[in-house]
Scaffold this motif. Structure first.
Motif, short mmCIF file in Angstrom:
data_model
loop_
_atom_site.label_atom_id
_atom_site.label_comp_id
_atom_site.label_asym_id
_atom_site.label_seq_id
_atom_site.Cartn_x
_atom_site.Cartn_y
_atom_site.Cartn_z
N ARG A 1 -2.28 -3.87 -4.43
CA ARG A 1 -1.21 -3.49 -3.74
C ARG A 1 0.11 -4.56 -4.25
O ARG A 1 -0.33 -5.79 -4.32
N TYR B 1 4.10 -5.72 -3.91
CA TYR B 1 4.90 -5.79 -2.80
C TYR B 1 6.22 -6.28 -3.50
O TYR B 1 6.43 -6.72 -4.40
N SER C 1 5.90 2.64 2.12
CA SER C 1 4.54 2.54 1.57
C SER C 1 4.14 3.89 0.88
O SER C 1 4.45 4.87 1.49
N THR D 1 1.68 5.48 -2.77
CA THR D 1 0.81 5.36 -3.85
C THR D 1 0.75 6.47 -4.64
O THR D 1 0.49 7.65 -4.62
N PRO E 1 -0.26 1.13 -5.58
CA PRO E 1 -0.12 1.00 -4.27
C PRO E 1 0.79 0.07 -3.92
O PRO E 1 0.68 -1.06 -4.53
N GLU E 2 2.27 0.62 -3.64
CA GLU E 2 3.19 -0.36 -3.35
C GLU E 2 3.64 -0.26 -1.89
O GLU E 2 3.91 0.67 -1.29
N CYS E 3 4.19 -1.60 -1.35
CA CYS E 3 4.93 -1.57 -0.01
C CYS E 3 6.13 -2.48 -0.61
O CYS E 3 6.14 -3.39 -0.88
#
Length: 303
Positions: free
Chosen positions: A134, A136, A212, A214, A223-225
Motif C-alpha cells: 500500500r 500513501y 482508497s 486498488t 493499492p493506494e490511500c
C-alpha cells in the motif's frame, strides 16, 4: 443517453478503472500474500514470484494451501530488511527485468500492514507495484469561495515531462508520503514545491478524510490511500509554478471542474479526490444523482 447519464457513466468508468484489481481478469486470484514479521503487507504478482526463489536467504516462497511469500526472519530489523530488498531491486533494475523499474525514483516508501503501525522496511517507490504494498499520499483541493457563496477550484496541469500522466490535469498540490515523512509535513512541502503556497496558508488546510482504491496496469498492482485536505485560499491568492512538475494553474468554476472529471483529461486519482469534494460539499447527493451510492463505494475500496 441524456447528458447527465453520460457524465455519470464517465465517472463510473473512472471508478471501475481505479478499482480494476477487484474486477474480472485481474491477477488478484494468482497473487501470493507477502508477509514480513508475521504481518501481511502486500500481494506479490505471479510474474515476480519465480525471481524470488533466486534469493532464498531473503524470500521464502511456500506452496502450502494458496501459498505465500515471507521475508526471512533472519532479517529482524527495519534497516536489515530495507537493505536486503534494496539489493534485490537494484539487481533487477540493472538487469532490466521489470519495466516499472525503468522509472526508478531514488525515493523510498515505508511498508507496514496498517498506516498506524510502525514501518517494517522501506522500498523504492517504483518497485512497490511488484509487491502490491500500500502506498500513501496527500491531495489538496484548493478552492476559492465567491461573494455569492459559489466556489471555484484551482487546478494544475502536469508538465509534459512527468514520468506518469504527463500533461494531465491535477489537484492544486499532491504527493506521496516518502519514508519518514508525516502527512501534514508532506502537505506543506508539496504546497510549497508545486504551487509556491506559503506555509501560513498551507497550514490552514483541513483534513477531511481519505479515499482508497486498488488498480492494476502493466507496471503492477497499486493499492493506494490518499489523505485528502480542503484548502480555502484567499480570493486574491494565485499559485505559481514551483519545482517544474506543474506547467500552469487554472481557476475554474466548480461546475466546469465537475464536468471535466468524467472525461479523460484528469489524472484519475485526482478526479476521484474532486468527486469526493463534490459529495462532501453537497454538490452531489442522493436526490440529484442516482449513482450516488456507487460513487461513494468506489471511493472507499480497500485491498
Amino acid at each position: 443517453m441524456a447528458a447527465g447519464s453520460a457524465w455519470a457513466e464517465g465517472v463510473l468508468q473512472l471508478l471501475r478503472r481505479m478499482n480494476s484489481f477487484h474486477g474480472q481478469g485481474s491477477s488478484k486470484p494468482l497473487c501470493k500474500p507477502l508477509y514480513v514479521a508475521g504481518q501481511e503487507v502486500g500481494l506479490v504478482l505471479p510474474r515476480v514470484i519465480p525471481h524470488l526463489t533466486r534469493y532464498p536467504e531473503i524470500f521464502q516462497v511456500t506452496d502450502r494451501e494458496q501459498g505465500r511469500v515471507e521475508l526471512s526472519s533472519r532479517l529482524s530489523s527495519y534497516e536489515q530488511r530495507s537493505c536486503a530488498i534494496q539489493r534485490v531491486l537494484e539487481e533487477w533494475r540493472d538487469q532490466r527485468l521489470f519495466d516499472c523499474l525503468s522509472g526508478w525514483r531514488d525515493e523510498k516508501y515505508d511498508v507496514m500492514a496498517r498506516f498506524s503501525d510502525d514501518p517494517l522496511l522501506n522500498m523504492e517507490r517504483s518497485a512497490t507495484s511488484l509487491f502490491g504494498v500500500r502506498r500513501y499520499g496527500v491531495h489538496v483541493n484548493g478552492y476559492v469561495r465567491g461573494g455569492d457563496g459559489g466556489m471555484a477550484m484551482w487546478i494544475g496541469r502536469r508538465t509534459h515531462t512527468k514520468q506518469t500522466y504527463p500533461g494531465m490535469l491535477d489537484n492544486l498540490a499532491a504527493g506521496g508520503l516518502s519514508a519518514g515523512m508525516g502527512v501534514k509535513e508532506t502537505l506543506v512541502k508539496e504546497c510549497a514545491e508545486e504551487a509556491c503556497i506559503p506555509e501560513s496558508i498551507a497550514a490552514t488546510a483541513r483534513p477531511v478524510g481519505t479515499i482508497s482504491y486498488t488498480y492494476e496496469d502493466e507496471r503492477g498492482v497499486f493499492p493506494e490511500c490518499q489523505f485528502v485536505y480542503d484548502l480555502e485560499v484567499p480570493a486574491d491568492f494565485v499559485p505559481e509554478v514551483g519545482d517544474g512538475e506543474v506547467l500552469e494553474f487554472y481557476l475554474w468554476p466548480l461546475e466546469q471542474v465537475k464536468e471535466a472529471i468524467a472525461g479523460s483529461e484528469f489524472k484519475p486519482n485526482c478526479a476521484m479526490v474532486i468527486l469526493d469534494f463534490l459529495i462532501r460539499h453537497g454538490i452531489l447527493h442522493a436526490d440529484n444523482e442516482r449513482h450516488y451510492h456507487q460513487f461513494i463505494e468506489g471511493l472507499h475500496r480497500a485491498l
